[in-house]
Design a protein around this motif. Structure first.
Motif, PDB file in Angstrom:
ATOM      1  N   VAL A 174       0.833  -1.196   0.000  1.00 18.11           N
ATOM      2  CA  VAL A 174       0.000   0.000   0.000  1.00 18.11           C
ATOM      3  C   VAL A 174       0.877   1.258   0.000  1.00 18.11           C
ATOM      4  CG1 VAL A 174      -1.448   1.332   1.579  1.00 18.11           C
ATOM      5  CG2 VAL A 174      -1.997  -1.056   1.114  1.00 18.11           C
ATOM      6  N   GLY A 175       0.483   2.229  -0.820  1.00 22.15           N
ATOM      7  CA  GLY A 175       1.091   3.557  -0.743  1.00 22.15           C
ATOM      8  C   GLY A 175       0.100   4.464  -0.044  1.00 22.15           C
ATOM      9  N   LEU A 176       0.557   5.185   0.982  1.00 24.25           N
ATOM     10  CA  LEU A 176      -0.348   6.078   1.710  1.00 24.25           C
ATOM     11  C   LEU A 176      -0.339   7.454   1.063  1.00 24.25           C
ATOM     12  CD1 LEU A 176      -2.130   6.860   4.192  1.00 24.25           C
ATOM     13  CD2 LEU A 176       0.006   7.396   5.400  1.00 24.25           C
ATOM     14  N   HIS A 177      -1.498   7.955   0.746  1.00 24.78           N
ATOM     15  CA  HIS A 177      -1.607   9.334   0.241  1.00 24.78           C
ATOM     16  C   HIS A 177      -2.320  10.182   1.283  1.00 24.78           C
ATOM     17  CE1 HIS A 177      -2.200  12.812  -2.328  1.00 24.78           C
ATOM     18  NE2 HIS A 177      -3.458  12.819  -1.925  1.00 24.78           N
ATOM     19  N   ASN A 178      -1.589  11.156   1.823  1.00 28.26           N
ATOM     20  CA  ASN A 178      -2.223  12.123   2.713  1.00 28.26           C
ATOM     21  C   ASN A 178      -2.619  13.330   1.886  1.00 28.26           C
ATOM     22  OD1 ASN A 178      -1.934  10.835   5.313  1.00 28.26           O
ATOM     23  ND2 ASN A 178       0.269  11.195   5.109  1.00 28.26           N
ATOM     24  N   SER A 179      -3.852  13.759   2.030  1.00 31.40           N
ATOM     25  CA  SER A 179      -4.262  14.943   1.272  1.00 31.40           C
ATOM     26  C   SER A 179      -3.532  16.155   1.831  1.00 31.40           C
ATOM     27  CB  SER A 179      -5.771  15.153   1.379  1.00 31.40           C
ATOM     28  OG  SER A 179      -6.105  15.662   2.652  1.00 31.40           O
ATOM     29  N   CYS A 180      -3.398  17.189   1.002  1.00 29.84           N
ATOM     30  CA  CYS A 180      -2.683  18.393   1.436  1.00 29.84           C
ATOM     31  C   CYS A 180      -3.375  19.056   2.618  1.00 29.84           C
ATOM     32  CB  CYS A 180      -2.574  19.362   0.271  1.00 29.84           C
ATOM     33  SG  CYS A 180      -1.541  18.700  -1.043  1.00 29.84           S
ATOM     34  N   THR A 181      -4.709  19.043   2.605  1.00 31.16           N
ATOM     35  CA  THR A 181      -5.431  19.658   3.721  1.00 31.16           C
ATOM     36  C   THR A 181      -5.209  18.858   4.999  1.00 31.16           C
ATOM     37  OG1 THR A 181      -7.080  20.334   2.122  1.00 31.16           O
ATOM     38  CG2 THR A 181      -7.646  20.608   4.428  1.00 31.16           C
ATOM     39  N   ALA A 182      -5.241  17.520   4.877  1.00 33.63           N
ATOM     40  CA  ALA A 182      -4.980  16.693   6.056  1.00 33.63           C
ATOM     41  C   ALA A 182      -3.590  17.007   6.603  1.00 33.63           C
ATOM     42  CB  ALA A 182      -5.102  15.213   5.704  1.00 33.63           C
ATOM     43  N   LEU A 183      -2.617  17.103   5.695  1.00 37.41           N
ATOM     44  CA  LEU A 183      -1.230  17.315   6.113  1.00 37.41           C
ATOM     45  C   LEU A 183      -0.991  18.711   6.661  1.00 37.41           C
ATOM     46  CD1 LEU A 183       0.998  15.807   3.295  1.00 37.41           C
ATOM     47  CD2 LEU A 183       0.946  15.107   5.686  1.00 37.41           C
ATOM     48  N   ARG A 184      -1.298  19.719   5.824  1.00 41.35           N
ATOM     49  CA  ARG A 184      -0.803  21.056   6.138  1.00 41.35           C
ATOM     50  C   ARG A 184      -1.815  21.932   6.849  1.00 41.35           C
ATOM     51  NH1 ARG A 184       0.900  20.022   0.957  1.00 41.35           N
ATOM     52  NH2 ARG A 184       3.029  19.192   0.865  1.00 41.35           N
ATOM     53  N   SER A 185      -3.093  21.520   6.850  1.00 45.77           N
ATOM     54  CA  SER A 185      -4.067  22.311   7.609  1.00 45.77           C
ATOM     55  C   SER A 185      -4.498  21.585   8.884  1.00 45.77           C
ATOM     56  CB  SER A 185      -5.292  22.624   6.747  1.00 45.77           C
ATOM     57  OG  SER A 185      -4.922  23.468   5.679  1.00 45.77           O
ATOM     58  N   LEU A 186      -4.699  20.262   8.787  1.00 48.95           N
ATOM     59  CA  LEU A 186      -5.143  19.524   9.978  1.00 48.95           C
ATOM     60  C   LEU A 186      -3.982  18.870  10.723  1.00 48.95           C
ATOM     61  CD1 LEU A 186      -8.408  17.806   8.632  1.00 48.95           C
ATOM     62  CD2 LEU A 186      -8.100  20.116   9.506  1.00 48.95           C
ATOM     63  N   ASP A 220       4.248   7.542  -9.562  1.00 46.53           N
ATOM     64  CA  ASP A 220       5.216   7.488  -8.463  1.00 46.53           C
ATOM     65  C   ASP A 220       4.893   6.320  -7.531  1.00 46.53           C
ATOM     66  OD1 ASP A 220       7.335   8.207  -6.846  1.00 46.53           O
ATOM     67  OD2 ASP A 220       6.418  10.038  -6.047  1.00 46.53           O
ATOM     68  N   HIS A 221       3.621   6.171  -7.196  1.00 42.18           N
ATOM     69  CA  HIS A 221       3.196   5.056  -6.335  1.00 42.18           C
ATOM     70  C   HIS A 221       3.393   3.711  -7.041  1.00 42.18           C
ATOM     71  CE1 HIS A 221       1.379   6.798  -2.671  1.00 42.18           C
ATOM     72  NE2 HIS A 221       1.224   7.872  -3.422  1.00 42.18           N
ATOM     73  N   ALA A 222       3.066   3.690  -8.328  1.00 39.69           N
ATOM     74  CA  ALA A 222       3.200   2.432  -9.077  1.00 39.69           C
ATOM     75  C   ALA A 222       4.662   1.997  -9.133  1.00 39.69           C
ATOM     76  CB  ALA A 222       2.632   2.604 -10.487  1.00 39.69           C
ATOM     77  N   ARG A 223       5.554   2.949  -9.397  1.00 42.16           N
ATOM     78  CA  ARG A 223       6.996   2.622  -9.446  1.00 42.16           C
ATOM     79  C   ARG A 223       7.498   2.120  -8.105  1.00 42.16           C
ATOM     80  NH1 ARG A 223       7.569   7.166 -12.901  1.00 42.16           N
ATOM     81  NH2 ARG A 223       7.830   8.475 -11.053  1.00 42.16           N
ATOM     82  N   ALA A 224       6.916   2.638  -7.025  1.00 44.55           N
ATOM     83  CA  ALA A 224       7.336   2.200  -5.687  1.00 44.55           C
ATOM     84  C   ALA A 224       6.804   0.803  -5.368  1.00 44.55           C
ATOM     85  CB  ALA A 224       6.856   3.207  -4.639  1.00 44.55           C
ATOM     86  N   GLY A 225       5.919   0.291  -6.235  1.00 44.06           N
ATOM     87  CA  GLY A 225       5.418  -1.070  -6.061  1.00 44.06           C
ATOM     88  C   GLY A 225       4.076  -1.178  -5.365  1.00 44.06           C
ATOM     89  N   ALA A 226       3.319  -0.070  -5.329  1.00 45.16           N
ATOM     90  CA  ALA A 226       2.022  -0.102  -4.646  1.00 45.16           C
ATOM     91  C   ALA A 226       1.002  -0.913  -5.440  1.00 45.16           C
ATOM     92  CB  ALA A 226       1.509   1.319  -4.437  1.00 45.16           C
ATOM     93  N   GLU A 227       0.224  -1.756  -4.729  1.00 46.29           N
ATOM     94  CA  GLU A 227      -0.957  -2.370  -5.347  1.00 46.29           C
ATOM     95  C   GLU A 227      -2.155  -1.449  -5.115  1.00 46.29           C
ATOM     96  OE1 GLU A 227      -1.627  -6.519  -3.920  1.00 46.29           O
ATOM     97  OE2 GLU A 227       0.373  -6.226  -3.047  1.00 46.29           O
ATOM     98  N   TYR A 228      -2.163  -0.847  -3.941  1.00 46.83           N
ATOM     99  CA  TYR A 228      -3.260   0.037  -3.554  1.00 46.83           C
ATOM    100  C   TYR A 228      -2.715   1.409  -3.161  1.00 46.83           C
ATOM    101  CZ  TYR A 228      -6.797  -3.644  -3.112  1.00 46.83           C
ATOM    102  OH  TYR A 228      -7.694  -4.640  -3.356  1.00 46.83           O
ATOM    103  N   ILE A 229      -3.485   2.434  -3.445  1.00 51.69           N
ATOM    104  CA  ILE A 229      -3.241   3.732  -2.812  1.00 51.69           C
ATOM    105  C   ILE A 229      -4.361   3.923  -1.792  1.00 51.69           C
ATOM    106  CG2 ILE A 229      -3.087   6.236  -3.115  1.00 51.69           C
ATOM    107  CD1 ILE A 229      -1.894   5.789  -5.854  1.00 51.69           C
TER     108      ILE A 229
END
Lengths: 463, 248
Positions: free
Chosen positions: B128-140, B203-212
């Protein structure tokens, strides 16, 4: 501001064009991302980085809140050291002062180092119209001057060009081999053709990174040493500086020198940090303090902190939109996130698109060494632009309709059911039409049979 | 504590499974959760375009539906950020102020309020590749960001996902670069937006993610659209689904 085209800037259109050229796009994104990563590396090497940001921000806010006092202190100190100080209310006054000084000294040729303020004042075309030959001495600025293009980045003005582009520009203008793209060759070629112009110039001009109120010193940070040559070779040195460049004390300078180049290029310090305190023997030094909209911005509660900007360009390097659209797509002197909050202050109608050229991701705010809340100012500008009736008519209407539909559960249910139905039933050719901006680059989601609300109602009924 | 569940409009319409997982997860964790019928939207689409007056009816409707709850939970960082920081198209009554002060994004609620760390029913045997949204990251501030040198790095979604059996993570090269959704930015600036999304999923695919995996369905909707168009075999799942026990 750059007055070549007065139509509203179409950032989306220019960006769409920029990304069709893969070689330029990839280089641009990669080069700027490297600068961002180098900046991160420098940050990790300075444990007190956040403290420096806090200090830098506090010093700037303090100075801006007492700007008249510090400006007068600076002026008195500069005059005491033999500098002549001039005040310019706007770009026209600034340009007129420069021309007058040149004429009084019978100067026909001017060499200058990097200054975004002179771009803002459109000084170069003005002086050329009045018979002055102006030569940019910063390599990137020189490339842009020879190509008759604005700088696309405030620190690396020609970062959107490949070496092959530079070779072509040089071959067309200052000679040289159009097929030799070796960086050393190109830099050397520019140097040998520019250096004689510096040696012979009647006048020199620099910008200012910092003005120290306590000492009256003008501090200029460069990597090429071209500011020192521009200032020290001719008998006349003119400094063009915005009134927001003030800092109170010499001691404050350390804070800014430590963050400026680390944020900009990811290097600990610029190669040259030059302090100009007065004219050399037999020479003149003039400082023009320029307002050009700054005091008006100082009075705007939501936007005055944009005056803290030290022009490091870190917000541009980190901006995922800037990296993929290029500085010229902003159609303004200041590009990238900082440009998107500065330009509308000059002309909201012309730059109405810029605050929308952002996903509001906030990375700009997080890298800013003086803690300008850039993405929040982008948001604030959107409101001013919409309330000023400056949104495209189609969008303004869509928002009013959306507001009405989303205020009513019934309309909302009908509209979303229709949308699901359309995506499920319509033939692909009809669904992915030219009006469907989403569908140009992406597939639409597969619509479910029922909404969450419908599922929930069913579940509740079943008990 | 009586908790109101707010389901964003695009989840309600296009990703009901995310809403279902959110509700079921909260119920499993023993939360007294209520889903008020008649929900529409939080007002963010209009407000983010500067059209604050166009948002007032929607915000007023939201405020009416969610008056009287001790807390409101919503599986979307940008909606929560809008309500918390920008919901000012309606009069700031005591009720509106209470709502704005007590609205939580799902991960935030699980992590900070419930202090949930164990999800014994959850198993996700995938890369799994974790995607944090920008609002989650930089606002929350859901996790540390690369722009800031945190003395103690943290990640709330990772703290939660650590309680899932069999899950493995891959690291993309630009983990907290924006994916380019940005609400109406995705259509106003569709060229740049689409490119950002494509580069993100590559980017996630190259890192080998099956899921984001992400706590933000809006980012996932955009990334899924880009991945499908490019023919990438990536799959997309909301964090609530994994924490609620989805196996795939």
């Amino acid at each position: 501001m750059s007055a070549k085209i007065h139509d509203p800037v179409d950032h989306a259109g220019a960006a769409a064009k920029f990304i069709t050229d893969e070689a330029h796009l990839t280089f641009h994104d990669t080069r700027l991302w490297e600068m961002r990563q180098k900046r991160d590396g420098q940050m990790h090497g300075v444990p007190e980085w956040q403290e420096l940001r806090d200090l830098a921000s506090a010093i700037k806010e303090h100075t801006l809140s007492r700007l008249p006092e510090y400006l007068e202190q600076f002026e008195a100190q500069a005059i005491a050291h033999g500098v002549q100080v001039h005040w310019a209310r706007d770009a026209a006054e600034h340009n007129a002062i420069v021309l007058r000084l040149l004429r009084e000294n019978n100067a026909k040729t001017l060499v200058k180092s990097k200054s975004m303020l002179t771009e803002e004042c459109e000084m170069a075309p003005f002086l050329e119209r009045h018979g002055i030959t102006l030569t940019e001495t910063d390599l990137g600025e020189r490339i842009q001057q020879l190509d008759n293009e604005s700088p696309s980045h405030i620190v690396v003005p020609s970062v959107h060009k490949l070496r092959a582009d530079v070779a072509r520009v040089f071959a067309k203008t200052i000679g040289g081999d159009p097929n030799n793209t070796d960086a050393t060759y190109l830099a050397e070629h520019c140097r040998v053709t520019t250096r004689p112009l510096m040696l012979d110039a009647d006048a020199g001009m620099t910008g200012a990174n910092f003005l120290v109120a306590e000492t009256g010193a003008v501090v200029v940070c460069t990597n090429e040493g071209n500011a020192d040559l521009s200032a020290n070779l001719p008998k006349l040195h003119i400094v063009s500086a915005g009134i927001e460049k003030l800092i109170p004390r010499q001691a404050d300078l350390g804070v800014f020198v430590r963050i400026l180049s680390r944020s900009a290029l990811g290097s600990p310090i610029t190669q040259y940090t030059s302090h100009f305190r007065g004219p050399r023997d037999g020479a003149q030094m003039h400082i023009i303090l320029v307002d050009n909209g700054r005091s008006k911005r100082l009075g705007q509660a939501e936007f005055w902190t944009s005056l803290k900007c030290i022009r490091c360009g870190a917000c541009m390097n980190t901006c995922p939109v800037y990296r993929r659209s290029g500085g010229l797509s902003y159609g303004a002197v200041y590009s990238g996130p900082i440009g998107a909050i500065i330009n509308p202050a000059y002309d909201p109608a012309r730059y109405a698109a810029l605050p929308f050229a952002s996903t509001l991701n906030g990375s700009c705010t997080a890298v800013c060494p003086v803690k300008i809340n850039i993405h929040e100012q982008l948001y604030a500008w959107r409101r001013i632009i919409a309330e000023g009736g400056l949104l495209p008519a189609q969008k303004a209407l869509a928002m009013r309709v959306a507001g009405a539909v989303l205020a009513s559960p019934t309309l909302y249910r009908l509209a979303t059911a229709a949308a699901r139905m359309a995506v499920r039933r319509l033939p692909r050719a009809l669904l992915y039409n030219r009006l469907n901006g989403w569908g140009r680059d992406r597939e639409l989601p597969t619509p479910p049979k029922e909404s969450f609300a419908a599922w929930h109602a069913r579940r509740k009924k079943a008990g | 504590m009586r908790v109101g569940l707010a389901i964003p409009c695009f989840i309600d319409s296009f990703f009901p499974e995310v809403g279902i997982a959110t509700l079921e997860l909260l119920e499993r964790l023993g939360v007294d959760v209520v889903y008020p019928q008649g929900q529409t939207c939080c007002g963010q689409p209009m407000a983010n375009n500067g059209c604050n007056s166009a948002a007032s009816g929607t915000e007023a409707h939201f405020a009416r539906l969610f008056a009287g709850f001790d807390a409101v939970v919503m599986p979307s960082a940008s909606c929560v950020n809008h309500l918390r920081k920008h919901m000012d198209a309606v009069p700031q009554t005591a009720e509106v102020q209470h709502l704005r002060a007590n609205i939580y994004e799902l991960v935030e609620f699980l992590h900070d309020v419930l202090n949930a760390r164990e999800f014994p029913w959850a198993e996700f045997p995938h890369k799994v590749g974790l995607h944090n949204s920008c609002t989650a990251l930089r606002s929350l501030h859901a996790a540390s960001i690369s722009e800031i040198d945190e003395t103690t790095p943290f990640s709330k979604p990772m703290d939660l996902l650590a309680g899932v059996r069999g899950i493995a993570f891959v690291e993309p090269t630009r983990p907290d670069e924006c994916c380019g959704f940005g609400g109406t930015f995705s259509v106003n600036e569709d060229a740049v937006s689409g490119l950002m999304g494509l580069e993100k999923v590559q980017d996630h695919a190259r890192a080998g993610a099956e899921y984001i995996v992400s706590a933000d369905t809006s980012c996932l909707m955009h990334q899924q659209g880009c991945a499908r168009r490019a023919g990438l075999p990536l799959r997309f799942i909301h964090i609530a689904q994994i924490l609620n026990g989805a196996r795939a």
